[in-house]
Scaffold this active site. Structure first.
Site, PDB file in Angstrom:
ATOM      1  N   CYS A   1       6.964  91.948 -72.963  1.00  9.40           N
ATOM      2  CA  CYS A   1       6.977  93.305 -73.527  1.00  9.40           C
ATOM      3  C   CYS A   1       7.377  93.322 -75.000  1.00  9.40           C
ATOM      4  O   CYS A   1       7.118  94.294 -75.704  1.00  9.40           O
ATOM      5  CB  CYS A   1       7.915  94.202 -72.724  1.00  9.40           C
ATOM      6  SG  CYS A   1       7.389  94.330 -71.023  1.00  9.40           S
TER       7      CYS A   1
ATOM      8  N   ASN B   1       2.608 100.775 -68.048  1.00 12.55           N
ATOM      9  CA  ASN B   1       3.151  99.707 -68.891  1.00 12.55           C
ATOM     10  C   ASN B   1       2.055  98.685 -69.159  1.00 12.55           C
ATOM     11  O   ASN B   1       1.587  98.015 -68.236  1.00 12.55           O
ATOM     12  CB  ASN B   1       4.341  99.072 -68.173  1.00 12.55           C
ATOM     13  CG  ASN B   1       5.060  98.031 -69.010  1.00 12.55           C
ATOM     14  OD1 ASN B   1       4.581  97.623 -70.059  1.00 12.55           O
ATOM     15  ND2 ASN B   1       6.218  97.607 -68.546  1.00 12.55           N
TER      16      ASN B   1
ATOM     17  N   HIS C   1       8.811 100.626 -76.717  1.00 11.75           N
ATOM     18  CA  HIS C   1       7.951  99.995 -75.704  1.00 11.75           C
ATOM     19  C   HIS C   1       7.821 100.924 -74.492  1.00 11.75           C
ATOM     20  O   HIS C   1       8.817 101.440 -73.980  1.00 11.75           O
ATOM     21  CB  HIS C   1       8.558  98.650 -75.282  1.00 11.75           C
ATOM     22  CG  HIS C   1       7.915  98.089 -74.065  1.00 11.75           C
ATOM     23  ND1 HIS C   1       6.567  97.845 -73.992  1.00 11.75           N
ATOM     24  CD2 HIS C   1       8.430  97.757 -72.848  1.00 11.75           C
ATOM     25  CE1 HIS C   1       6.285  97.371 -72.794  1.00 11.75           C
ATOM     26  NE2 HIS C   1       7.389  97.314 -72.078  1.00 11.75           N
TER      27      HIS C   1
HETATM   28  O1  UT7 Z   1       8.651  96.377 -69.611  1.00 13.63           O
HETATM   29  C1  UT7 Z   1       9.824  95.922 -69.008  1.00 13.63           C
HETATM   30  C2  UT7 Z   1       9.479  95.884 -67.584  1.00 13.63           C
HETATM   31  N1  UT7 Z   1      10.038  96.748 -66.667  1.00 13.63           N
HETATM   32  C3  UT7 Z   1      10.880  97.807 -66.835  1.00 13.63           C
HETATM   33  O2  UT7 Z   1      11.284  98.177 -67.890  1.00 13.63           O
HETATM   34  C4  UT7 Z   1      11.285  98.500 -65.561  1.00 13.63           C
HETATM   35  C5  UT7 Z   1      12.677  99.041 -65.621  1.00 13.63           C
HETATM   36  N2  UT7 Z   1      13.053  99.697 -64.374  1.00 13.63           N
HETATM   37  C6  UT7 Z   1      12.457 100.809 -63.916  1.00 13.63           C
HETATM   38  O3  UT7 Z   1      11.585 101.338 -64.560  1.00 13.63           O
HETATM   39  C7  UT7 Z   1      12.977 101.429 -62.635  1.00 13.63           C
HETATM   40  O4  UT7 Z   1      14.105 100.726 -62.195  1.00 13.63           O
HETATM   41  C8  UT7 Z   1      11.913 101.512 -61.496  1.00 13.63           C
HETATM   42  C9  UT7 Z   1      10.837 102.548 -61.868  1.00 13.63           C
HETATM   43  C10 UT7 Z   1      11.273 100.155 -61.302  1.00 13.63           C
HETATM   44  C11 UT7 Z   1      12.571 101.939 -60.206  1.00 13.63           C
HETATM   45  O5  UT7 Z   1      13.262 103.165 -60.377  1.00 13.63           O
HETATM   46  P1  UT7 Z   1      14.730 103.351 -59.780  1.00 13.63           P
HETATM   47  O6  UT7 Z   1      15.140 104.734 -60.047  1.00 13.63           O
HETATM   48  O7  UT7 Z   1      15.589 102.235 -60.334  1.00 13.63           O
HETATM   49  O8  UT7 Z   1      14.464 103.209 -58.246  1.00 13.63           O
HETATM   50  P2  UT7 Z   1      15.127 102.204 -57.209  1.00 13.63           P
HETATM   51  O9  UT7 Z   1      14.681 100.803 -57.494  1.00 13.63           O
HETATM   52  O10 UT7 Z   1      16.593 102.476 -57.149  1.00 13.63           O
HETATM   53  O11 UT7 Z   1      14.489 102.682 -55.879  1.00 13.63           O
HETATM   54  C12 UT7 Z   1      14.835 103.922 -55.289  1.00 13.63           C
HETATM   55  C13 UT7 Z   1      14.077 104.055 -53.995  1.00 13.63           C
HETATM   56  C14 UT7 Z   1      14.197 102.838 -53.087  1.00 13.63           C
HETATM   57  O12 UT7 Z   1      14.263 103.289 -51.757  1.00 13.63           O
HETATM   58  P3  UT7 Z   1      15.685 103.346 -51.004  1.00 13.63           P
HETATM   59  O13 UT7 Z   1      16.186 101.926 -51.009  1.00 13.63           O
HETATM   60  O14 UT7 Z   1      16.531 104.270 -51.812  1.00 13.63           O
HETATM   61  O15 UT7 Z   1      15.305 103.859 -49.664  1.00 13.63           O
HETATM   62  C15 UT7 Z   1      12.871 102.118 -53.310  1.00 13.63           C
HETATM   63  O16 UT7 Z   1      12.463 101.378 -52.190  1.00 13.63           O
HETATM   64  O17 UT7 Z   1      12.673 104.215 -54.284  1.00 13.63           O
HETATM   65  C16 UT7 Z   1      11.920 103.277 -53.508  1.00 13.63           C
HETATM   66  N3  UT7 Z   1      10.726 102.935 -54.251  1.00 13.63           N
HETATM   67  C17 UT7 Z   1       9.596 103.645 -54.167  1.00 13.63           C
HETATM   68  N4  UT7 Z   1       9.272 104.745 -53.447  1.00 13.63           N
HETATM   69  C18 UT7 Z   1       8.027 105.240 -53.594  1.00 13.63           C
HETATM   70  C19 UT7 Z   1      10.531 101.898 -55.113  1.00 13.63           C
HETATM   71  N5  UT7 Z   1       9.273 101.947 -55.596  1.00 13.63           N
HETATM   72  C20 UT7 Z   1       8.673 103.019 -55.015  1.00 13.63           C
HETATM   73  C21 UT7 Z   1       7.376 103.587 -55.118  1.00 13.63           C
HETATM   74  N6  UT7 Z   1       7.114 104.694 -54.390  1.00 13.63           N
HETATM   75  N7  UT7 Z   1       6.412 103.079 -55.928  1.00 13.63           N
END
Ligand code: UT7
Length: 351
Positions: A112, A308, A278
């Site tokens: 990135c 992204n 980014h």
């Molecule tokens: O370019 C650099 C690369 N990447 C990044 O910068 C990514 C940085 N991180 C993020 O953008 C966020 O952490 C995410 C978008 C990846 C995730 O968001 P979050 O608010 O941190 O969600 P989480 O990982 O805490 O997940 C919350 C819930 C989980 O369920 P439980 O355990 O609470 O029941 C996940 O399983 O959301 C669930 N979940 C989804 N639900 C529906 C994870 N992905 C999905 C999805 N659809 N696509």
């Protein structure tokens, strides 16, 4: 003399994949993806279209925009984490496709932060007098990471079959990553110009202790053989990511890097007219904007349309800002990025 971006171009592939379409493949929803990431849709490349192909289109536009011909380019920096081949890199392939001279091409892989690291190289090349007209390309085709055997062909009109419950369950395992990424390319031409406009202070950082928070374990030359059918089936050829850790690092280190370049340039953060962050997650972009105390209009975004696109987000965003008239002469603009490595940093650019 400064290094000035004299031309920009982009390539955004044709298949628009909405959140709604992804929710037919896995247990996700338009609401979850919008609220957690800000993404509404992303682009997928045509089958057989690689990051070199997208890079070539973007580069052609950027070279024409700079009023140059391909043979005027003295050096290429190609940033991608999704090259066409392990070897050679995309640089030689792009060189041939564009009909450039037998000039040097550099393939870099800072994910990135690839475009930001490319700006540093281009600036050093130009300031040293070694090369005058540098083509910097950021291009990615992430779609091959996706588990295509689980019905992903339905997203680009290659099949209309129903997705089975077992396939949905398997697709759901990687939903935290697959919904975030899209394909695209951006390119810029950078040339020396007299005057105050151009690249200013650049500060780059790497912290390898964070290498594990965003990495891809499968297809590794530490393994024998380096990739197996089982690795593909078990999803090891898809990056693994600790989303929360990347998120925290991003909202802390990008504002820090922006302050660092401002401090080194004698500018206050309020003096900045545009900060191009980014495009990984709208909440990260807003977090950076708030941490810097800037109004939202100074931190534009397009993640809602493209997701992204890794090394391509910053050149695509810069191109769109120029096209929309947001980039006007005499502005203080900062590019900032963070990603796998961890690599991060910021670059000041006076328009
Ligand atoms: O370019 C650099 C690369 N990447 C990044 O910068 C990514 C940085 N991180 C993020 O953008 C966020 O952490 C995410 C978008 C990846 C995730 O968001 P979050 O608010 O941190 O969600 P989480 O990982 O805490 O997940 C919350 C819930 C989980 O369920 P439980 O355990 O609470 O029941 C996940 O399983 O959301 C669930 N979940 C989804 N639900 C529906 C994870 N992905 C999905 C999805 N659809 N696509």
């Amino acid at each position: 003399m400064r290094s000035v971006i004299t031309g920009t171009g982009v390539s955004l592939p044709p298949h628009v994949v909405t959140n709604e379409a992804l929710s037919r493949l896995m247990d996700t929803s338009d609401e979850w993806i919008r609220v957690r990431s800000g993404i509404q849709e992303r682009r997928y490349a045509e089958p057989g279209q690689g990051s070199t192909d997208l890079g070539v289109i973007a580069a052609r536009h950027a070279i024409a925009d700079a009023g140059l011909s391909p043979t005027d380019i003295d050096a290429v920096v190609f940033a991608t984490m999704t090259p066409d081949h392990v070897l050679p890199g995309n640089g030689p392939l792009l060189q041939t496709a564009l009909g450039l001279g037998d000039i040097p091409t550099f393939d870099i892989r800072q994910q990135c932060s690839g475009f930001l690291y490319g700006l540093e190289l281009a600036d050093l090349f130009i300031q040293s007098g070694r090369y005058r007209r540098v083509l910097l390309v950021g291009a990615e085709v992430h779609t091959p990471f996706m588990p295509w055997h689980l019905g992903w062909d339905t997203l680009i009109g290659q099949s209309t079959r129903d997705i089975t419950e077992a396939e949905r369950a398997e697709n759901t395992l990687s939903r935290d990553r697959t919904v975030l990424f899209g394909d695209g390319a951006g390119a810029v031409v950078i040339e020396p110009r007299e005057g105050g406009a151009g690249l200013g202070t650049i500060r780059l950082h790497t912290d390898g202790t964070g290498a594990g928070v965003l990495t891809m374990l499968g297809a590794s030359f530490k393994r024998r053989p380096f990739v197996t059918h089982e690795q593909i089936q078990s999803g090891e050829t898809l990056p693994v990511m600790s989303g929360k850790e990347v998120f925290k690092a991003a909202v802390t280190l990008m504002p820090q890097a922006v302050r660092e370049v401002c401090g080194a340039s004698g500018l206050a953060v309020e003096d900045l007219d545009l900060v191009l962050v980014h495009q990984a997650n709208l909440r990260i972009i807003e977090g950076v904007q708030k941490a810097l105390g800037l109004p939202p209009e100074k931190v534009p975004h397009n993640i809602e349309r493209y997701g992204n696109t890794t090394a391509a987000t910053l050149p695509i965003l810069f191109h769109e800002c120029r096209a929309q008239g947001l980039v006007r002469p005499g502005m203080n603009l900062v590019f900032t990025a963070l990603g796998s490595g961890l690599h991060w940093g910021a670059a000041l650019y006076r328009t």
